[in-house]
Write an enzyme that holds these catalytic residues in place. Structure first.
Site, PDB file in Angstrom:
ATOM      1  N   ASP A  83       0.829  -1.204   0.000  1.00 15.64           N
ATOM      2  CA  ASP A  83       0.000   0.000   0.000  1.00 15.64           C
ATOM      3  C   ASP A  83       0.871   1.264   0.000  1.00 15.64           C
ATOM      4  O   ASP A  83       1.898   1.312   0.690  1.00 15.64           O
ATOM      5  CB  ASP A  83      -0.862  -0.062   1.280  1.00 15.64           C
ATOM      6  CG  ASP A  83      -2.155   0.700   1.151  1.00 15.64           C
ATOM      7  OD1 ASP A  83      -2.501   1.111   0.033  1.00 15.64           O
ATOM      8  OD2 ASP A  83      -2.835   0.864   2.188  1.00 15.64           O
ATOM      9  N   HIS A 188      -7.876   9.837   3.696  1.00 16.36           N
ATOM     10  CA  HIS A 188      -7.365   8.878   4.682  1.00 16.36           C
ATOM     11  C   HIS A 188      -7.682   9.360   6.078  1.00 16.36           C
ATOM     12  O   HIS A 188      -7.590  10.543   6.363  1.00 16.36           O
ATOM     13  CB  HIS A 188      -5.842   8.717   4.529  1.00 16.36           C
ATOM     14  CG  HIS A 188      -5.465   7.927   3.328  1.00 16.36           C
ATOM     15  ND1 HIS A 188      -4.557   8.357   2.409  1.00 16.36           N
ATOM     16  CD2 HIS A 188      -5.882   6.721   2.903  1.00 16.36           C
ATOM     17  CE1 HIS A 188      -4.412   7.434   1.461  1.00 16.36           C
ATOM     18  NE2 HIS A 188      -5.215   6.435   1.731  1.00 16.36           N
TER      19      HIS A 188
HETATM   20  O1  G3H Z   1      -4.725   2.619   1.958  1.00 21.56           O
HETATM   21  C1  G3H Z   1      -5.353   2.631   3.033  1.00 21.56           C
HETATM   22  C2  G3H Z   1      -6.706   3.141   3.088  1.00 21.56           C
HETATM   23  O2  G3H Z   1      -6.968   4.022   2.088  1.00 21.56           O
HETATM   24  C3  G3H Z   1      -7.223   3.405   4.447  1.00 21.56           C
HETATM   25  O3  G3H Z   1      -7.984   4.557   4.655  1.00 21.56           O
HETATM   26  O4  G3H Z   1      -7.785   4.694   7.124  1.00 21.56           O
HETATM   27  O5  G3H Z   1      -9.447   6.059   5.907  1.00 21.56           O
HETATM   28  O6  G3H Z   1      -9.738   3.607   6.109  1.00 21.56           O
HETATM   29  P1  G3H Z   1      -8.771   4.734   6.028  1.00 21.56           P
HETATM   30 ZN    ZN Z   2      -5.038   4.467   0.955  1.00 18.92          ZN
END
Ligand code: G3H
Ligand code: ZN
Length: 291
Positions: A83, A188
């Site tokens: 990621d 995020h």
């Molecule tokens: O790549 C990780 C996600 O986009 C997580 O986003 O923490 O808002 O759920 P979030």
């Molecule tokens: Zn993300």
């Protein structure tokens, strides 16, 4: 058992069925078991995500071995994504280690620079001898999965700042990425109180139609069920959740510790943390898969 498919096949199938594959971040084996058990109980494919920080903690090669062991032992479509890699070197490291997919995140860079490095990542993936999917990012949506008091600095939710569909097509054509993460009102992290602003569903639809490749919704913690459902109907094929899992893990851990103040066996006091992750992930997977 739902048979062994590749990630590319699972993504294609989700796209055709108008459902989404859940992508869930982990930092440790407890998180991995929580996610895996939830997916297994519903018989749906699942993607494990590890950010640069998460994979430094769990171990780059170790997380590959862990996910592979589940895939092989249970003949299960569980995949591993690197990621938000912020450099070509991090993408290369993940591909060399055996990840199924990588995300090059050049969203903060000027367009041309983002294109240049994303293209380099695609070329490296294609030359790897394995079918590694590469995702690109266009539009800034913040960087950390945490509880927020306000929208992250640098994120602008007004329509003019969301990803432009034509620019997105130009990016996809110039880089050859397999999937794209756009900015469509998402970010995020999650606002304190747990409810994030509405997504721009029209923009999701327009981008999906214009780019013609699967698009990915990041930062879905805090988005309403209705918003997520509409995002899927309008083209989102993978959905990322991290903050809600982190919150659940922490609450489960605190429960495990406070209910057993004298317990020193980690596998005992960590049990509620694994369960809390499993519960959140199962709820999300039902939503994403229309179950
Ligand atoms: O790549 C990780 C996600 O986009 C997580 O986003 O923490 O808002 O759920 P979030
Ligand atoms: Zn993300």
């Amino acid at each position: 058992m739902i048979g062994m498919k590749t990630l590319r096949e699972c993504v294609k199938e989700a796209q055709e069925r108008k459902v989404a594959i859940g992508h869930f971040n982990i930092s440790n084996t407890e998180g991995l078991w929580g996610v895996f058990r939830a997916a297994q109980s519903l018989s749906v494919p699942v993607i494990i995500g590890v950010s640069e920080g998460e994979r430094d903690f769990i171990g780059v090669k170790q997380v590959v071995a862990l996910v592979k062991s589940l895939r092989e032992e249970f003949q299960y479509p569980i995949f591993l994504n690197a990621d938000h890699c912020y450099s070509f070197e991090k993408v290369k490291e993940a591909i060399d280690a055996g990840f199924d997919s990588v995300i090059y995140d050049g969203a903060k860079l000027p367009f041309e620079e983002n294109v240049k490095i994303a293209k380099q990542c695609v070329e490296y993936a294609r030359a790897s001898g394995r079918d590694v999917l590469v995702e690109g990012e266009l539009g800034y949506i913040g960087t950390s999965s945490k509880i927020l008091d306000s929208v992250p600095e640098g994120v602008d939710l007004s329509e003019k700042s969301l990803t432009d569909p034509n620019k997105a097509r130009e990016f996809v054509e110039a880089t050859g990425v397999d999937m794209l993460a756009p900015a469509v009102g998402n970010f995020h992290g999650m606002l304190r109180g747990g409810v994030d602003p509405k997504l721009n569903v029209e923009r999701i639809n327009k981008i999906s139609e214009t780019v013609g490749i699967p698009i990915v919704l990041h930062g879905a913690s805090g988005n309403s069920e209705d918003d997520v459902r509409q995002a899927i109907t309008n083209g989102m094929v993978i959905i990322h959740i991290n903050t809600e899992i982190r919150v659940a893990f922490r609450q489960g851990l605190m429960k495990g510790l406070s209910e057993n103040p004298d317990e020193v066996a980690p596998y005992k006091y960590l049990r509620p943390a694994v369960q809390a992750v499993e519960d959140v992930v199962a709820k999300k997977l039902k939503l994403f898969n229309n179950l």
